[in-house]
Design a protein around this motif. Structure first.
Motif, PDB file in Angstrom:
ATOM      1  N   ARG A   1       0.850  -1.181   0.000  1.00 58.53           N
ATOM      2  CA  ARG A   1       0.000   0.000   0.000  1.00 58.53           C
ATOM      3  C   ARG A   1       0.890   1.237   0.000  1.00 58.53           C
ATOM      4  NH1 ARG A   1      -2.645  -3.658  -1.008  1.00 58.53           N
ATOM      5  NH2 ARG A   1      -4.550  -4.452  -0.044  1.00 58.53           N
ATOM      6  N   PRO A   2       0.415   2.351  -0.543  1.00 54.94           N
ATOM      7  CA  PRO A   2       1.233   3.566  -0.524  1.00 54.94           C
ATOM      8  C   PRO A   2       1.737   3.879   0.883  1.00 54.94           C
ATOM      9  CG  PRO A   2      -0.719   3.905  -1.888  1.00 54.94           C
ATOM     10  CD  PRO A   2      -0.895   2.566  -1.211  1.00 54.94           C
TER      11      PRO A   2
ATOM     12  N   ALA B   1       3.632   1.825  -7.205  1.00 60.13           N
ATOM     13  CA  ALA B   1       2.494   1.686  -6.293  1.00 60.13           C
ATOM     14  C   ALA B   1       2.593   2.606  -5.079  1.00 60.13           C
ATOM     15  CB  ALA B   1       2.377   0.230  -5.832  1.00 60.13           C
ATOM     16  N   GLY B   2       3.657   3.407  -4.993  1.00 61.34           N
ATOM     17  CA  GLY B   2       3.792   4.353  -3.896  1.00 61.34           C
ATOM     18  C   GLY B   2       4.477   3.821  -2.664  1.00 61.34           C
ATOM     19  N   LEU B   3       5.157   2.673  -2.788  1.00 59.82           N
ATOM     20  CA  LEU B   3       5.907   2.138  -1.645  1.00 59.82           C
ATOM     21  C   LEU B   3       7.279   2.794  -1.571  1.00 59.82           C
ATOM     22  CD1 LEU B   3       3.766  -0.171  -2.387  1.00 59.82           C
ATOM     23  CD2 LEU B   3       5.327  -1.700  -1.170  1.00 59.82           C
TER      24      LEU B   3
END
Length: 206
Positions: free
Chosen positions: A109-110, A136-138
């Motif tokens: 998840r971010p 994915a914003g990681l």
């Protein structure tokens, strides 16, 4: 072919690499401090590696779900390398580079952290996982061997061990992993911590 270092020469290679390891120490310590805040706020750590690095990735997640030294709450950490049913299903149905990338999309998840461990920094499945994680914003943290390498370039940040032998890189990845865990506990106020700065302060007082 470069000869394999044996007996005392193995230790000599480790000592030479340790002389160049200070930057990695600072990176791993900073990661531990930042990870403490992420996990405390409900974030998750994902980790992956191939071969010996897979075992070290699982070591890291075990330290977080269990504990490093002193007791503390458990934190969410998943070793993607240990998901055997997912791994075999993905390998059967998708190209090899999807092995971890697809799991990153499923679980990440971010704002979560993805730790990817590769002694070469050139494994296609690691590089694709890093790219997918960034997309994915990681926060993607790569632990690799010498620079330059594609994994370090694809990741958000890296800890690159400057050593010519896989064994030496793996040994210092383990050191960095433990430094990260100790820094996390220090940031959480778990137990009593000892750092070079704290020792220098004591010497000044005495």
């Amino acid at each position: 072919m470069t000869p394999t270092p044996c007996d005392h020469e193995h230790l000599a290679e480790l000592r030479r690499a340790l002389d160049r390891f200070d930057d990695c120490v600072d990176v791993a310590d900073a990661w531990g401090v930042r990870l403490a805040a992420i996990l405390e706020n409900g974030g998750r750590l994902l980790a992956a590696g191939n071969g010996g690095s897979a075992a070290q990735a699982q070591h890291l997640t075990a330290e977080l779900v269990g504990r490093y030294r002193e007791d503390r709450p458990p934190y969410s950490a998943i070793c993607l390398s240990a998901e055997t049913s997912s791994l075999t299903a993905i390998c059967n149905d998708y190209p090899a580079q999807e092995l971890f990338a697809r799991q990153v999309e499923a679980h990440g998840r971010p704002g979560d952290v993805l730790v990817l461990m590769s002694t070469s920094g050139r494994s296609p499945n690691m590089v694709e996982a890093a790219r997918r994680g960034v997309a994915a914003g990681l926060r993607v943290w790569a632990m690799t061997g010498p620079l330059p390498n594609p994994l370090a370039e694809a990741a958000s940040e890296h800890c690159a061990v400057d050593a010519p032998y896989t064994a030496t890189v793996q040994e210092l990845h383990l050191v960095a992993l433990h430094i990260l865990c100790a820094a996390l506990d220090r940031a959480l106020g778990v137990g009593v911590s000892r750092t070079r700065r704290s020792l220098e302060s004591l010497e000044e007082v005495s």
